[in-house]
Each structure stands twice: as C-alpha cells, then as structure tokens.
Design a protein around this motif. Structure first.
Motif, PDB file in Angstrom:
ATOM      1  N   SER A 312    -106.708 -35.865  39.669  1.00 38.67           N
ATOM      2  CA  SER A 312    -107.454 -35.011  40.588  1.00 38.67           C
ATOM      3  C   SER A 312    -106.546 -33.981  41.255  1.00 38.67           C
ATOM      4  O   SER A 312    -106.952 -32.828  41.472  1.00 38.67           O
ATOM      5  CB  SER A 312    -108.155 -35.862  41.660  1.00 38.67           C
ATOM      6  OG  SER A 312    -107.219 -36.641  42.388  1.00 38.67           O
ATOM      7  N   ILE A 313    -105.324 -34.356  41.568  1.00 38.95           N
ATOM      8  CA  ILE A 313    -104.373 -33.403  42.159  1.00 38.95           C
ATOM      9  C   ILE A 313    -104.008 -32.321  41.148  1.00 38.95           C
ATOM     10  O   ILE A 313    -103.924 -31.124  41.477  1.00 38.95           O
ATOM     11  CB  ILE A 313    -103.105 -34.128  42.656  1.00 38.95           C
ATOM     12  CG1 ILE A 313    -103.455 -35.022  43.866  1.00 38.95           C
ATOM     13  CG2 ILE A 313    -102.025 -33.120  43.042  1.00 38.95           C
ATOM     14  CD1 ILE A 313    -103.930 -34.268  45.082  1.00 38.95           C
ATOM     15  N   TYR A 314    -103.796 -32.721  39.895  1.00 38.90           N
ATOM     16  CA  TYR A 314    -103.499 -31.744  38.840  1.00 38.90           C
ATOM     17  C   TYR A 314    -104.659 -30.758  38.678  1.00 38.90           C
ATOM     18  O   TYR A 314    -104.448 -29.546  38.544  1.00 38.90           O
ATOM     19  CB  TYR A 314    -103.235 -32.466  37.523  1.00 38.90           C
ATOM     20  CG  TYR A 314    -103.107 -31.532  36.341  1.00 38.90           C
ATOM     21  CD1 TYR A 314    -101.927 -30.833  36.098  1.00 38.90           C
ATOM     22  CD2 TYR A 314    -104.177 -31.358  35.464  1.00 38.90           C
ATOM     23  CE1 TYR A 314    -101.819 -29.968  35.018  1.00 38.90           C
ATOM     24  CE2 TYR A 314    -104.076 -30.495  34.380  1.00 38.90           C
ATOM     25  CZ  TYR A 314    -102.894 -29.810  34.155  1.00 38.90           C
ATOM     26  OH  TYR A 314    -102.798 -28.950  33.085  1.00 38.90           O
ATOM     27  N   THR A 315    -105.891 -31.269  38.720  1.00 40.55           N
ATOM     28  CA  THR A 315    -107.071 -30.414  38.530  1.00 40.55           C
ATOM     29  C   THR A 315    -107.182 -29.360  39.625  1.00 40.55           C
ATOM     30  O   THR A 315    -107.388 -28.169  39.341  1.00 40.55           O
ATOM     31  CB  THR A 315    -108.349 -31.273  38.513  1.00 40.55           C
ATOM     32  OG1 THR A 315    -108.284 -32.200  37.428  1.00 40.55           O
ATOM     33  CG2 THR A 315    -109.587 -30.395  38.342  1.00 40.55           C
ATOM     34  N   ILE A 316    -107.033 -29.759  40.896  1.00 42.67           N
ATOM     35  CA  ILE A 316    -107.164 -28.786  41.985  1.00 42.67           C
ATOM     36  C   ILE A 316    -105.967 -27.825  41.983  1.00 42.67           C
ATOM     37  O   ILE A 316    -106.116 -26.637  42.301  1.00 42.67           O
ATOM     38  CB  ILE A 316    -107.327 -29.485  43.359  1.00 42.67           C
ATOM     39  CG1 ILE A 316    -107.621 -28.455  44.451  1.00 42.67           C
ATOM     40  CG2 ILE A 316    -106.105 -30.314  43.714  1.00 42.67           C
ATOM     41  CD1 ILE A 316    -108.912 -27.702  44.271  1.00 42.67           C
ATOM     42  N   GLU A 317    -104.803 -28.296  41.591  1.00 45.20           N
ATOM     43  CA  GLU A 317    -103.637 -27.410  41.510  1.00 45.20           C
ATOM     44  C   GLU A 317    -103.872 -26.302  40.486  1.00 45.20           C
ATOM     45  O   GLU A 317    -103.638 -25.116  40.758  1.00 45.20           O
ATOM     46  CB  GLU A 317    -102.391 -28.202  41.119  1.00 45.20           C
ATOM     47  CG  GLU A 317    -101.152 -27.312  40.981  1.00 45.20           C
ATOM     48  CD  GLU A 317    -100.012 -28.010  40.253  1.00 45.20           C
ATOM     49  OE1 GLU A 317     -98.868 -27.520  40.357  1.00 45.20           O
ATOM     50  OE2 GLU A 317    -100.260 -29.020  39.555  1.00 45.20           O
ATOM     51  N   MET A 318    -104.347 -26.655  39.293  1.00 51.45           N
ATOM     52  CA  MET A 318    -104.589 -25.668  38.243  1.00 51.45           C
ATOM     53  C   MET A 318    -105.675 -24.679  38.660  1.00 51.45           C
ATOM     54  O   MET A 318    -105.575 -23.473  38.409  1.00 51.45           O
ATOM     55  CB  MET A 318    -104.984 -26.363  36.940  1.00 51.45           C
ATOM     56  CG  MET A 318    -103.862 -27.159  36.280  1.00 51.45           C
ATOM     57  SD  MET A 318    -102.439 -26.126  35.795  1.00 51.45           S
ATOM     58  CE  MET A 318    -101.301 -26.481  37.138  1.00 51.45           C
ATOM     59  N   GLU A 319    -106.701 -25.188  39.299  1.00 50.27           N
ATOM     60  CA  GLU A 319    -107.785 -24.318  39.754  1.00 50.27           C
ATOM     61  C   GLU A 319    -107.285 -23.290  40.765  1.00 50.27           C
ATOM     62  O   GLU A 319    -107.576 -22.083  40.655  1.00 50.27           O
ATOM     63  CB  GLU A 319    -108.906 -25.148  40.372  1.00 50.27           C
ATOM     64  CG  GLU A 319    -110.045 -24.293  40.938  1.00 50.27           C
ATOM     65  CD  GLU A 319    -111.029 -25.092  41.759  1.00 50.27           C
ATOM     66  OE1 GLU A 319    -111.655 -24.496  42.668  1.00 50.27           O
ATOM     67  OE2 GLU A 319    -111.186 -26.308  41.515  1.00 50.27           O
ATOM     68  N   LEU A 320    -106.536 -23.747  41.755  1.00 54.62           N
ATOM     69  CA  LEU A 320    -106.067 -22.847  42.810  1.00 54.62           C
ATOM     70  C   LEU A 320    -105.047 -21.844  42.279  1.00 54.62           C
ATOM     71  O   LEU A 320    -105.068 -20.667  42.667  1.00 54.62           O
ATOM     72  CB  LEU A 320    -105.473 -23.658  43.961  1.00 54.62           C
ATOM     73  CG  LEU A 320    -106.454 -24.541  44.741  1.00 54.62           C
ATOM     74  CD1 LEU A 320    -105.716 -25.336  45.807  1.00 54.62           C
ATOM     75  CD2 LEU A 320    -107.560 -23.704  45.369  1.00 54.62           C
ATOM     76  N   ASP A 322    -104.897 -20.606  39.344  1.00 59.09           N
ATOM     77  CA  ASP A 322    -105.612 -19.591  38.567  1.00 59.09           C
ATOM     78  C   ASP A 322    -106.435 -18.680  39.466  1.00 59.09           C
ATOM     79  O   ASP A 322    -106.459 -17.457  39.285  1.00 59.09           O
ATOM     80  CB  ASP A 322    -106.528 -20.279  37.542  1.00 59.09           C
ATOM     81  CG  ASP A 322    -107.318 -19.280  36.720  1.00 59.09           C
ATOM     82  OD1 ASP A 322    -106.706 -18.524  35.951  1.00 59.09           O
ATOM     83  OD2 ASP A 322    -108.567 -19.251  36.867  1.00 59.09           O
ATOM     84  N   ARG A 323    -107.093 -19.262  40.435  1.00 61.38           N
ATOM     85  CA  ARG A 323    -107.993 -18.503  41.321  1.00 61.38           C
ATOM     86  C   ARG A 323    -107.214 -17.573  42.242  1.00 61.38           C
ATOM     87  O   ARG A 323    -107.682 -16.473  42.577  1.00 61.38           O
ATOM     88  CB  ARG A 323    -108.830 -19.491  42.133  1.00 61.38           C
ATOM     89  CG  ARG A 323    -109.904 -18.877  42.984  1.00 61.38           C
ATOM     90  CD  ARG A 323    -110.768 -19.989  43.527  1.00 61.38           C
ATOM     91  NE  ARG A 323    -111.703 -19.521  44.529  1.00 61.38           N
ATOM     92  CZ  ARG A 323    -112.550 -20.316  45.182  1.00 61.38           C
ATOM     93  NH1 ARG A 323    -112.603 -21.601  44.899  1.00 61.38           N
ATOM     94  NH2 ARG A 323    -113.365 -19.832  46.098  1.00 61.38           N
ATOM     95  N   PHE A 324    -106.037 -17.985  42.675  1.00 49.28           N
ATOM     96  CA  PHE A 324    -105.245 -17.196  43.620  1.00 49.28           C
ATOM     97  C   PHE A 324    -103.926 -16.736  42.999  1.00 49.28           C
ATOM     98  O   PHE A 324    -102.908 -16.647  43.681  1.00 49.28           O
ATOM     99  CB  PHE A 324    -104.992 -18.018  44.890  1.00 49.28           C
ATOM    100  CG  PHE A 324    -106.234 -18.387  45.636  1.00 49.28           C
ATOM    101  CD1 PHE A 324    -106.813 -17.507  46.536  1.00 49.28           C
ATOM    102  CD2 PHE A 324    -106.857 -19.618  45.421  1.00 49.28           C
ATOM    103  CE1 PHE A 324    -107.976 -17.850  47.225  1.00 49.28           C
ATOM    104  CE2 PHE A 324    -108.019 -19.959  46.100  1.00 49.28           C
ATOM    105  CZ  PHE A 324    -108.578 -19.071  47.009  1.00 49.28           C
ATOM    106  N   LYS A 325    -103.985 -16.417  41.709  1.00 56.42           N
ATOM    107  CA  LYS A 325    -102.758 -16.041  40.996  1.00 56.42           C
ATOM    108  C   LYS A 325    -102.200 -14.701  41.451  1.00 56.42           C
ATOM    109  O   LYS A 325    -101.016 -14.418  41.227  1.00 56.42           O
ATOM    110  CB  LYS A 325    -103.023 -16.019  39.487  1.00 56.42           C
ATOM    111  CG  LYS A 325    -104.131 -15.082  39.058  1.00 56.42           C
ATOM    112  CD  LYS A 325    -104.427 -15.248  37.579  1.00 56.42           C
ATOM    113  CE  LYS A 325    -105.623 -14.404  37.152  1.00 56.42           C
ATOM    114  NZ  LYS A 325    -105.951 -14.649  35.717  1.00 56.42           N
TER     115      LYS A 325
END
Length: 610
Positions: A312-320, A322-325
C-alpha cells in the motif's frame, strides 16, 4: 461531405434561389417573365454576385444549420439586404431609375427562400432522418440554464441515443411552457406518474446547484420508477472540456450521502504545510492516502509516507510521484510498525517533521472485538509511541485521526480510540508540540466499510445484509474527511478535539436500498436480509458526549469538544497488564475506562511526555 463539396452545393442552390426570386418577382410585379430587359439582367447579375460575396464575408456558408438560431437568421437578413441595396445602387448609377416594387418583392422572396431552404433542411433532418434512429424517451429534471443546454444538445446530436420528452421543474412559473418544443410538465412530486404516462426510459438530473439533501429527495422520487437515472457532470469538468455536456454519469452513493462540502481556509493551511516537512502515519490506508494527496496540493518540502504494509505504501508513492512529477516535492517512504518505539523515534529524529498526521489504526469493530490485545497495541501503544517521538523531536503539530465511535463507546475499537485521545490531550499539557484529535463519522468507500461490502453482495446477486433495520450512521467522503484533518492541523492551538458537524445521520437500510437501485436492480431482485447486531456495535453513533459539547463553531461546520477527565493512571495499568488478561476481561476494562467507569483506587501516573 467535405467543406469544398458543401460550399459548391450551397453556391449552386443559392444561385438557383436568387434567380428564381428575381424572376418570380418580375412575374408578380409585371405579369411577365419572358421579357428579359437589360435592367433586369444587370440587376440579376448584381444581386447574384453580391449574394455570394456577402455570404462569404459573413461566413453564411460555414454555418452548421442543425444548430441554427436567431444569429443565423440575422446573417441571412444582412446578406439579402446588402445584395438588394447593391442592386439599388447599380440601377441608380447605370440607368438613373429605380424599380422599387420589383426589388422589394425580390427582397421578400429572397429572404423567404434562402432562410426557408436552411430551416426546411433542419426540420427534415430533425423530424425524418433522426427519427429513424431509436432514441430513449428522456425526462430532464431542471428547466434552468443547464437543463435547457442539455435539451438543446440532445435535440441536435444526431448520433445520440436520448430523446427529450419533457422537463420537470419546481418553478410553477415555468409549468405549461415549452422550451425548444419540449413541455415543462410539473414539479418533482409528479415524476412517478409522468414516467408512467409518457413511457420514460431515462431520467437526467441537470441542476448543478442541488444540495445533497435536495438531490437525495429527487433521487428517491426517481427510484420509484423503472427509468435509469443519471446526473449532469460537474460544471468544472464541462468548463475545462474534460467531458461534454451529453456525457452524463450515473448517480453515485456519494452524491446522496454525507454533507455539502465545507470550504477550507487555503491561506492558513498553506502556512502550515507549504515548504514544510510533513509525516503521515498509515499513509497507505484509505484516510492516510487521501490526506497525502491533499497535502501534496499544498507543495510541502518533504512528505514522509510511513506505514506497515509495503504494497500500500508503494502504491501511494507511485501515484503521488506521477501526479506531482512537475513539482519539487520530495516523497519519502518508510516501512515501520508504530509498536516499535525505537524505530518510530529513529524516523522522527531523521526527518524532524513540522507536522505529523497520525492516521494509522485498527478500525474494524468486529475484528477488534475478537482481538482486543491487537487494538491496544496498535491504537494505544502505537499512538503513544508516535506522540512521544513527535514531542521528543520538537514536531510543531501532531494531529490524531479519531472516530465518532470514541463517544460513549461500546466496542474495543471505539474504547481504544477514546483512550488514545486522552493520551494525546495529556501529551499537549507536557509538550511544546501542539497535540489535537479530529473526530468524524463513517467514511464512504473506505476499506472495510459497509459500501464496498454492499457492492460485492449486489454483484453476486444478493442478498444485501444489514445488521438492524433501525441502525443509523453519519457519513462523509474520504476527501472531505481528509480536508477536515488538514484544516484542524492549521487551526490547532493544542489539546483540542475537533468535531465536524456531519448533518443528519443516515439509516443503513436506506443506504442499502439506494445502492441496489443505483446498481440498476429492484429491492425484490436483490433482497435485503437482517443479520442482527454484531458485538460492540451501537444502533446510533454520537460525535460528542453531553459534557463535551461546545455550541460555538471555531470554523464553519467544525466544533471543539470540551476537555473531559483524563484517566492516565488507569491507561498505564491497562498497558502494563493487557497481555496477561483474558480477552473478555480486557474488553470490559477498556470499555469501562473509556466510559469513565473507573476504580477509585489511586495508581501511579504514567510518564508519556518527551
């Protein structure tokens, strides 16, 4: 048809119309058409050439006539009038005479034939060609600007599958009127009868200003019918072009439940987060991950995502990332267990966060009833470890996520959260860190909540299981809950329990019925089954005890609870003895202590300050 082909067709048709208008006028005025005089020939050529010149100049040939309105009619008026005035000028200059009656009749016929040819084609297209395509009979709720815009688009969209039959609007001044040929039939209370009488297959709600309560009222009327109900997309999505006006979406349960959104204080939140170091515990969970998303909008310097579950930590890390790159935010992940005091102290010391949002907790009521020792370890010891580390490392603000189940708790989960509130409030008395807690009700769609369970049961064909027909709960969306938590951190002075005014509670059985209807089924098709209340559950939840209530709001829809008695000695005794107690004894002691039912014997004071 290409633009070149379309232009050629218009030039040919308009040329025929112009010449026809002139020679019919000649017949009507002079009762002859076989005598072609030089003035008539010169006037004909002048009007024909000027018509095409002004048509090109005013972009008459570029108009989409399926969307024609007053604007297009005005352009036709200008083109025809300028053409006739040009002929008048030529007659006066060349022949020093004016055939006024002939030109006046020509102007009239010119207007009728040019305008009529366009609108006859439009009528033919709408009434003959489009009717060959099957379209669902559609009722539009709302005859305001949004509703009329939707109706207009549906009428003109030849590839669409919806045919507007009528409007529903509570404004009695609009009743019995026609808009684009579509009648305004009546108010919301007539929806059920109108759907039956007009054989309506689809209902579209097109009132952007509706509150959740008003939308719920309208939906309940629509739900009495078999018609599919959809809603207009968000206005911001329409304005930004993300979706078009005829891309309707299904009504979601989030549209019907919870409260109308409270606007947050952007300036105060920016001051507390922008360019700061922020740490979120439980960052992979439903609330923790959404808090992380909301925080990222305010561009912190660093955002530390701390959690026990690596996936779950990996998932939110990848999302953020990408979203705030395109930002300078540094996203950092830490896999850590809050029960490991040394590890949590190490993380806090390494990053020295300015703000900590403590969202990690065990929250499932029945599971914690069966495993009370795990609730103690995670919700109590975990909170104490995080709070101690925050105080020791000089964190500016520590915000703990609490629950309405902490009020007069009957469950292990609610009791441990109430005792965790006491720990946090006590920490505020002995630390330079501002410690606060935030209480809110059930979160729509969070993991382990009732809505995902209901959806799975509906997908399997039912029945939907409800514990008790009278059970009620407060609801809010995950983004709203997260914004409240962040707002509380900005408002914090220290020691407060912030409570959101969540409006009216919702019956769980009504929620289940709405979900069934929103999924396109009837109650009889899926079925409802009452299973009885589970251990630790209450029929209703509260947000504040009677002795905690402050009537004044510190922010719109946000209250502060009064500080109640803090039983720190008793909490210390539970923490020192819980592992040796049987589960039933531990449950009883937790619930009694959280409800202020304590033993009068003095006990040593627990040291939990940094």
């Amino acid at each position: 048809m290409t633009y070149r082909q379309r232009l050629s067709l218009f030039i040919i048709v308009d040329s025929i119309i112009v010449l026809t208008a002139i020679y019919i006028s000649q017949f009507l005025v002079n009762a002859t058409i076989h005598v072609i005089t030089l003035p008539l020939l010169i006037s004909s050529i002048t009007i024909l050439l000027c018509h095409h010149f002004f048509s090109v100049r005013h972009k008459l040939y570029k108009k989409a006539w399926e969307y024609a309105s007053i604007g297009e009619l005005l352009i036709i008026f200008k083109v025809v009038s300028f053409s006739i005035f040009s002929a008048i000028g030529v007659q006066l200059l060349v022949f020093q005479e004016l055939h006024f009656r002939l030109l006046a009749v020509t102007w009239l016929l010119h207007m009728l034939l040019i305008g009529g040819s366009r609108f006859v084609w439009r009528m033919y297209r709408d009434s003959i060609i489009n009717k060959k395509v099957y379209k669902k009979r559609t009722l539009i709720i709302g005859a305001g600007s949004a509703g009329t815009m939707v109706a207009r688009q549906l009428i003109k969209n030849k590839d669409g599958h919806l045919l507007p039959i009528g409007f529903i609007d509570d404004n009695v001044k609009k009743h019995q009127l026609d808009i684009f040929g579509i009648p305004v039939i009546g108010g919301v209370e007539k929806i059920e009868n109108i759907v039956k009488e007009l054989e309506i297959e689809q209902i579209i709600i097109t009132i952007p200003s509706l509150s959740k309560k008003e939308l719920n009222t309208i939906f309940q009327e629509c739900a009495k019918t078999k018609a599919k109900t959809q809603i207009l997309p968000m206005l911001e999505d329409l304005v930004t072009g993300k979706i078009s006006v005829n891309q309707f979406r299904d009504v979601q349960v989030e549209d019907l439940l919870g409260r109308d959104q409270v606007d947050i204080d952007i300036e105060s939140i920016s001051d507390s987060i922008t360019d700061k170091v922020v740490l979120v515990t439980g960052a992979g969970g439903s609330i923790g991950s959404e808090i992380s998303r909301q925080i990222s909008n305010f561009k912190p310097k660093q955002l530390i995502l701390l959690g026990r579950g690596e996936n779950s930590i990996y998932t939110i890390e990848m999302e953020l990332k990408d979203r705030f790159k395109n930002t300078d935010i540094e996203f950092i992940t830490e896999i850590a267990d809050l029960q490991d005091a040394k590890r949590i102290m190490s993380v806090m010391s390494q990053y020295n966060p300015d703000v900590v949002y403590h969202a990690a907790a065990h929250k499932h009521v029945p599971l914690m009833e069966r495993n009370p020792e795990e609730a103690v370890k995670n919700n109590l010891i975990g909170t104490m470890n995080a709070a101690n580390a925050a105080s020791w490392c000089g964190v500016g603000t520590f915000v703990m996520i609490s629950t309405d189940k902490a009020v007069n708790p009957t469950s292990v989960m609610g009791s441990t959260k109430r005792l965790a509130e006491m720990i946090v409030q006590n920490m505020d008395k002995h630390s330079d860190t501002r410690f606060v807690a935030v209480r809110f009700g059930n979160v729509l769609g969070s993991r382990g909540s009732v809505i995902p369970l209901f959806k799975k049961q509906i997908e399997k064909g039912g029945p939907v299981t409800v514990t008790h027909p009278d059970m009620v709960r407060y609801f809010m969306t995950i983004p709203e809950a997260s914004r409240l938590v962040i707002q509380a951190g900005a408002l914090a002075n220290g020691g407060e329990i912030f409570v959101l005014d969540m409006g009216e509670p919702v019956k769980i059985v009504d929620l289940a019925k709405n979900l069934i209807k929103l999924s396109g089924y009837s109650i009889d098709e899926i079925g409802l089954e009452f299973t009885g209340m589970r251990p630790g559950e209450k029929l209703f939840e509260e947000l504040l005890k009677d002795d905690e209530v402050h009537e004044d709001q510190v922010y719109p829809k946000i209250h502060i609870g009064k500080t109640a008695t803090l039983y720190l000695e008793e909490i210390e005794e539970i923490l020192s003895t819980y592992s040796s107690l049987d589960r039933q004894t531990l449950r009883t002691r937790l619930v009694n202590l959280a409800n202020n039912n304590v033993s009068p014997q003095p006990k040593p004071i627990m040291s939990i300050s940094g």
